[in-house]
Design a protein around this motif. Structure first.
Motif, PDB file in Angstrom:
ATOM      1  N   THR A 228       0.865  -1.272   0.025  1.00 33.58           N
ATOM      2  CA  THR A 228       0.271   0.012   0.105  1.00 33.58           C
ATOM      3  C   THR A 228       1.083   1.395  -0.346  1.00 33.58           C
ATOM      4  O   THR A 228       0.428   2.308  -0.691  1.00 33.58           O
ATOM      5  N   ALA A 229       1.845   1.191   0.666  1.00 38.57           N
ATOM      6  CA  ALA A 229       2.526   2.244   0.644  1.00 38.57           C
ATOM      7  C   ALA A 229       3.138   2.591  -0.334  1.00 38.57           C
ATOM      8  O   ALA A 229       4.225   3.329  -0.846  1.00 38.57           O
ATOM      9  N   ASN A 230       3.841   1.453  -1.033  1.00 44.34           N
ATOM     10  CA  ASN A 230       4.603   1.495  -2.005  1.00 44.34           C
ATOM     11  C   ASN A 230       3.849   0.567  -3.400  1.00 44.34           C
ATOM     12  O   ASN A 230       4.290  -0.305  -3.104  1.00 44.34           O
ATOM     13  N   PRO A 231       3.361   1.577  -4.481  1.00 46.54           N
ATOM     14  CA  PRO A 231       2.183   0.713  -4.945  1.00 46.54           C
ATOM     15  C   PRO A 231       3.688  -0.317  -6.556  1.00 46.54           C
ATOM     16  O   PRO A 231       2.853  -1.326  -6.913  1.00 46.54           O
ATOM     17  N   LYS A 232       4.400  -0.238  -6.554  1.00 47.57           N
ATOM     18  CA  LYS A 232       4.964  -1.145  -7.912  1.00 47.57           C
ATOM     19  C   LYS A 232       5.829  -1.829  -6.810  1.00 47.57           C
ATOM     20  O   LYS A 232       5.789  -3.212  -7.942  1.00 47.57           O
ATOM     21  N   LEU A 233       5.269  -2.056  -5.518  1.00 49.90           N
ATOM     22  CA  LEU A 233       5.345  -3.634  -4.793  1.00 49.90           C
ATOM     23  C   LEU A 233       4.495  -4.730  -4.798  1.00 49.90           C
ATOM     24  O   LEU A 233       4.469  -5.467  -5.502  1.00 49.90           O
ATOM     25  N   ALA A 234       3.027  -3.438  -5.264  1.00 46.45           N
ATOM     26  CA  ALA A 234       2.187  -4.514  -5.801  1.00 46.45           C
ATOM     27  C   ALA A 234       2.495  -4.984  -7.147  1.00 46.45           C
ATOM     28  O   ALA A 234       1.229  -5.927  -7.713  1.00 46.45           O
ATOM     29  N   GLU A 235       2.423  -4.287  -7.734  1.00 51.78           N
ATOM     30  CA  GLU A 235       3.075  -4.403  -9.537  1.00 51.78           C
ATOM     31  C   GLU A 235       3.791  -5.583  -9.514  1.00 51.78           C
ATOM     32  O   GLU A 235       3.428  -6.450 -10.334  1.00 51.78           O
ATOM     33  N   VAL A 236       4.764  -5.603  -9.667  1.00 51.96           N
ATOM     34  CA  VAL A 236       6.313  -6.497  -9.415  1.00 51.96           C
ATOM     35  C   VAL A 236       5.816  -8.026  -9.017  1.00 51.96           C
ATOM     36  O   VAL A 236       5.533  -8.881  -9.158  1.00 51.96           O
ATOM     37  N   ALA A 237       4.654  -8.296  -7.747  1.00 48.74           N
ATOM     38  CA  ALA A 237       3.953  -9.071  -6.817  1.00 48.74           C
ATOM     39  C   ALA A 237       2.679  -9.714  -8.122  1.00 48.74           C
ATOM     40  O   ALA A 237       2.787 -10.993  -7.710  1.00 48.74           O
ATOM     41  N   GLU A 238       2.447  -8.778  -8.579  1.00 48.93           N
ATOM     42  CA  GLU A 238       0.858  -9.430  -9.562  1.00 48.93           C
ATOM     43  C   GLU A 238       1.328 -10.977 -10.432  1.00 48.93           C
ATOM     44  O   GLU A 238       2.343 -10.925 -10.865  1.00 48.93           O
ATOM     45  N   GLY A 239       0.992 -12.403  -9.932  1.00 48.29           N
ATOM     46  CA  GLY A 239       0.996 -12.912 -10.460  1.00 48.29           C
ATOM     47  C   GLY A 239       2.098 -14.507  -9.309  1.00 48.29           C
ATOM     48  O   GLY A 239       2.803 -15.187 -10.480  1.00 48.29           O
ATOM     49  N   ARG A 240       2.784 -13.502  -8.479  1.00 41.32           N
ATOM     50  CA  ARG A 240       3.927 -14.478  -7.964  1.00 41.32           C
ATOM     51  C   ARG A 240       3.046 -14.029  -5.494  1.00 41.32           C
ATOM     52  O   ARG A 240       3.794 -13.336  -5.650  1.00 41.32           O
ATOM     53  N   PRO A 241       3.008 -15.786  -6.062  1.00 44.45           N
ATOM     54  CA  PRO A 241       1.724 -15.749  -4.669  1.00 44.45           C
ATOM     55  C   PRO A 241       2.889 -15.668  -3.721  1.00 44.45           C
ATOM     56  O   PRO A 241       2.956 -15.853  -2.846  1.00 44.45           O
ATOM     57  N   TYR A 242       4.582 -15.771  -4.428  1.00 42.04           N
ATOM     58  CA  TYR A 242       5.276 -16.612  -3.024  1.00 42.04           C
ATOM     59  C   TYR A 242       6.358 -15.337  -2.699  1.00 42.04           C
ATOM     60  O   TYR A 242       7.027 -15.298  -1.742  1.00 42.04           O
ATOM     61  N   LEU A 243       5.913 -14.105  -3.329  1.00 38.76           N
ATOM     62  CA  LEU A 243       6.323 -12.770  -2.806  1.00 38.76           C
ATOM     63  C   LEU A 243       5.278 -12.554  -1.688  1.00 38.76           C
ATOM     64  O   LEU A 243       5.632 -11.052  -1.623  1.00 38.76           O
ATOM     65  N   ASP A 244       4.131 -12.700  -1.339  1.00 39.74           N
ATOM     66  CA  ASP A 244       3.562 -12.394  -0.086  1.00 39.74           C
ATOM     67  C   ASP A 244       3.912 -12.778   1.433  1.00 39.74           C
ATOM     68  O   ASP A 244       3.908 -14.011   1.193  1.00 39.74           O
ATOM     69  N   ILE A 245       3.732 -11.951   1.874  1.00 42.44           N
ATOM     70  CA  ILE A 245       4.975 -12.158   3.937  1.00 42.44           C
ATOM     71  C   ILE A 245       2.419 -11.816   4.174  1.00 42.44           C
ATOM     72  O   ILE A 245       2.045 -10.908   4.151  1.00 42.44           O
TER      73      ILE A 245
END
Length: 306
Positions: A228-245
């Motif tokens: 939420t604080a860094n929307p770029k992180l959300a873009e990178v994580a799209e389709g990559r569930p292993y990046l979910d903490i």
């Protein structure tokens, strides 16, 4: 870790084992080597903003033991669990860089000011929410409290056996783990049935360094708040569930609010200070046995040793 014969026997035994589910308890702690006048708040809690934050050293030893088991038992999964402010996600990523599969950050203002009793209660509730597990591994103690109480209290609250002061995992069978413990006057080898909690000494093997490929893979792993604080992180994580903490608050675990944080903490810290021992006198000894014996008697009589 094993001699060649025992290692061969070990691998033959684990070949048919299913992978283990391991939870590693870790804590981001203030670096107590830098305690100053601002280290405590007026409420008697640690002023974490005034101190650098680091990965608790013995939790790194615990992580290494989990990673060694993962290497030896195919299919093993390691989930890291920490409780703290939002920035504590840093140590979850650090664990993933070294070999952990994922992490859960337990964070909520309701957890603030927790002593060992309230901390172990919150962690045990979170572990129940994580679900099935075979092993819980954590460091013996955290350097900000030095109590060595949280691990054993978690085991008691979960109703599972525990092995403390572990230095090395000697053997794993289908449902039993054998561990060497480091005690004050030597070592002992004990076995326990899984599910089991283990606390690991700082005398155990140090944790391996970051793996470069894993750093590249997990460098953008983040919590929902960080995205939420860094929307770029959300873009990178799209389709990559292993990046979910995972980021859990009180609403995500089944617990009684009065047992959390300050309200659930009967222990209060009055003060924290940095004490430096200085020699006020010295004694020069010769090389005779009598002088050495006299010194030993003096040290024993004043309880410096013995």
């Amino acid at each position: 870790m094993f001699n060649s014969k025992s290692k061969t026997q070990f691998y033959l035994k684990i070949y048919y084992m299913k992978g283990l589910k391991i939870i590693v308890l870790a804590k981001q702690v203030p670096d107590t080597r830098n305690v100053g006048k601002d280290a405590m708040t007026e409420a008697g809690t640690v002023n974490r903003a005034a101190l650098p934050a680091i990965f608790n050293p013995e939790d790194l030893n615990a992580l290494e033991q989990a990673l060694r088991i993962k290497e030896q038992v195919p299919g093993t999964e390691i989930t890291m669990l920490t409780m703290g402010p939002g920035r504590a996600s840093e140590i979850l990523r650090e664990g993933m860089f070294r070999g952990a599969d994922g992490g859960v950050l337990l964070t909520d203002r309701a957890f603030a000011g927790a002593d060992t009793l309230a901390t172990s209660y919150a962690l045990s509730c979170a572990i129940r929410s994580i679900g099935e597990f075979d092993l819980i591994i954590g460091g013996r103690q955290a350097i900000d409290g030095d109590t060595a109480q949280v691990g054993p209290q978690v085991a008691e609250k979960l109703g599972i056996p525990q092995i403390t002061y572990a230095e090395e995992v000697v053997k794993i069978d289908e449902r039993t783990i054998t561990v060497k413990r480091r005690l004050e006057h030597g070592t002992e080898v004990v076995a326990g049935a899984m599910p089991l909690l283990i606390t690991v000494n700082g005398s155990a093997a140090p944790c391996r360094p970051r793996n470069a490929k894993r750093v590249m893979k997990f460098k953008n792993a983040a919590t929902p708040s960080e995205r939420t604080a860094n929307p770029k992180l959300a873009e990178v994580a799209e389709g990559r569930p292993y990046l979910d903490i995972k980021e859990w608050g009180v609403a995500n675990i089944t617990c009684e609010a009065e047992q959390l944080g300050m309200s659930g903490s009967p222990t209060k810290v009055k003060n924290v200070m940095n004490i430096v021992f200085q020699a006020k006198e010295s004694k020069v000894l010769g090389d005779t046995d009598n002088e050495i014996n006299d010194l030993m008697q003096e040290l024993i009589s004043n309880h410096t040793i013995g």
